[in-house]
Enzyme design. Structure first.
Site, PDB file in Angstrom:
ATOM      1  N   GLY A 171     -16.533  64.881  58.108  1.00 58.76           N
ATOM      2  CA  GLY A 171     -15.441  64.741  57.291  1.00 58.76           C
ATOM      3  C   GLY A 171     -15.886  63.894  56.029  1.00 58.76           C
ATOM      4  N   HIS A 172     -16.838  62.786  56.231  1.00 59.34           N
ATOM      5  CA  HIS A 172     -17.172  62.115  54.916  1.00 59.34           C
ATOM      6  C   HIS A 172     -18.036  62.998  54.145  1.00 59.34           C
ATOM      7  CE1 HIS A 172     -17.144  58.663  58.121  1.00 59.34           C
ATOM      8  NE2 HIS A 172     -16.136  58.198  57.204  1.00 59.34           N
TER       9      HIS A 172
ATOM     10  N   GLN B 103      -2.730  55.837  53.707  1.00 55.73           N
ATOM     11  CA  GLN B 103      -3.970  55.199  52.569  1.00 55.73           C
ATOM     12  C   GLN B 103      -3.747  55.673  51.393  1.00 55.73           C
ATOM     13  OE1 GLN B 103      -8.021  53.951  53.741  1.00 55.73           O
ATOM     14  NE2 GLN B 103      -8.674  55.704  52.982  1.00 55.73           N
TER      15      GLN B 103
HETATM   16  P1  AMP Z   1     -13.720  55.689  56.744  1.00 55.52           P
HETATM   17  O1  AMP Z   1     -15.162  55.601  56.735  1.00 55.52           O
HETATM   18  O2  AMP Z   1     -13.196  55.771  57.840  1.00 55.52           O
HETATM   19  O3  AMP Z   1     -13.274  54.486  56.030  1.00 55.52           O
HETATM   20  O4  AMP Z   1     -13.371  56.926  55.746  1.00 55.52           O
HETATM   21  C1  AMP Z   1     -13.890  57.121  54.560  1.00 55.52           C
HETATM   22  C2  AMP Z   1     -13.227  58.202  53.908  1.00 55.52           C
HETATM   23  O5  AMP Z   1     -13.237  59.165  54.792  1.00 55.52           O
HETATM   24  C3  AMP Z   1     -11.677  57.985  53.935  1.00 55.52           C
HETATM   25  O6  AMP Z   1     -11.236  58.593  52.734  1.00 55.52           O
HETATM   26  C4  AMP Z   1     -11.292  58.859  55.017  1.00 55.52           C
HETATM   27  O7  AMP Z   1      -9.936  59.351  55.013  1.00 55.52           O
HETATM   28  C5  AMP Z   1     -12.169  59.964  54.900  1.00 55.52           C
HETATM   29  N1  AMP Z   1     -12.207  60.710  56.219  1.00 55.52           N
HETATM   30  C6  AMP Z   1     -12.366  60.077  57.559  1.00 55.52           C
HETATM   31  N2  AMP Z   1     -12.220  60.983  58.372  1.00 55.52           N
HETATM   32  C7  AMP Z   1     -12.042  62.371  57.960  1.00 55.52           C
HETATM   33  C8  AMP Z   1     -11.874  63.786  58.131  1.00 55.52           C
HETATM   34  N3  AMP Z   1     -11.820  63.943  59.652  1.00 55.52           N
HETATM   35  N4  AMP Z   1     -11.661  64.555  57.372  1.00 55.52           N
HETATM   36  C9  AMP Z   1     -11.614  64.501  55.988  1.00 55.52           C
HETATM   37  N5  AMP Z   1     -11.633  62.940  55.427  1.00 55.52           N
HETATM   38  C10 AMP Z   1     -11.964  62.033  56.235  1.00 55.52           C
END
Ligand code: AMP
Length: 283
Positions: free
Chosen positions: A36-37, A153
């Site tokens: 995802g990241h 968010q």
């Molecule tokens: P985090 O590290 O959880 O703070 O996430 C960092 C970024 O990655 C945020 O903008 C999240 O929305 C995005 N993110 C987390 N999981 C996913 C996913 N499965 N698909 C797309 N973006 C994601």
């Protein structure tokens, strides 16, 4: 790829890049990176000539009984992955650098910050908007990429950027899922195999709503009832919320007809709270 922890050094690197005519695409993360990241990083690369990724587990967005201490920290593996994706700079400051003892200024997006996850996680979005505002001042991005996975968010940060006239374009990337539908999350690492199987109910509930909406149902009461029925098939899932809301205001909507809706769900599987969502088009 440079790894920078010092704030002034990061600011100087951004200034230097801009004076060379580069544009900066920024992806804020808390590390423990997954596909995802990586999809966000790829979007940033399409938009800008230099990609900066921050890795910072932000203490300000965790409640006192939440998982700040046990949140997975995998900096070395994260950096290897980002280097392979052509990232120019990883910015990885420490909490002490980001929040010196005397810091008392916060950014609070009123109203929106108390909805959905903000309702069950008091102070969470204040922590998010404060850290993202600080990161924007440090990295000076032209574009910043966020995941639709964290839909509330996105609403909070869009409002912050608009209200405070921040000179950055937000890009929102689709949710990346496992083959069986589970949305990728760093917190999936906490799940036992049994809980991981139970967690599939989130996507099943959203898929049910999607299918009903596609077949013409536009009453959000009926869509919500159908989702709750699916969620009830997995008694181990402790529901936090299932809501159909306006994606910008996060207020409940009665019908999909005018503007569509964001269907958003959060539930606990053992000690782990997971979220997922789906955007429904107007009908
Ligand atoms: P985090 O590290 O959880 O703070 O996430 C960092 C970024 O990655 C945020 O903008 C999240 O929305 C995005 N993110 C987390 N999981 C996913 C996913 N499965 N698909 C797309 N973006 C994601």
């Amino acid at each position: 790829m440079k790894v920078i922890s010092d704030i002034r050094e990061m600011q100087a690197a951004s200034r230097a890049a801009k004076s060379q005519g580069l544009t900066i695409g920024f992806v804020p993360t808390m590390g423990a990176l997954h596909e995802g990241h990586v999809s966000l990083v790829r979007r940033a690369r399409e938009a800008a000539s230099l990609v900066v990724v921050s890795i910072f587990v932000n203490p300000l967005q965790f409640g006192p009984s939440e998982d700040f201490n046990q949140y997975p920290r995998t900096l070395e593996a994260d950096c290897a992955r980002l280097e392979a994706e052509g990232v120019g700079i990883v910015f990885a400051p420490t909490p002490a650098q980001m929040y010196p003892a005397a810091a008392t200024t916060v950014v609070h997006v009123e109203g929106l910050s108390d909805k959905l996850d903000g309702r069950s996680r008091p102070g969470h979005f204040r922590g998010v908007s404060t850290v993202v505002a600080k990161l924007f001042h440090i990295v000076q991005p032209d574009f910043a990429v966020f995941g639709q996975k964290d839909a509330a968010q996105v609403a909070v940060l869009r409002r912050m950027v608009r209200d405070l006239n921040m000179d950055v374009e937000l890009i929102v990337a689709d949710i990346v899922r496992e083959a069986d539908g589970l949305a990728l999350s760093s917190r999936n690492a906490y799940l036992t195999p049994e809980q991981r199987r139970q967690a599939l109910v989130l996507n099943r509930a959203l898929e049910q709503v999607k299918a009903l909406a596609a077949s013409g149902e536009s009453s959000t009461d009926r869509l919500r009832a159908a989702a709750l029925a699916v969620l009830a098939t997995e008694p181990a899932a402790k529901l936090d919320y299932f809501e159909l809301v306006d994606p910008d205001t996060l207020d409940p909507v009665a019908d999909l007809a005018a503007h569509g809706a964001l269907a958003a769900v959060a539930a606990w599987f053992g000690p782990t709270r997971l979220i997922d969502n789906l955007l429904l088009a107007p009908r």
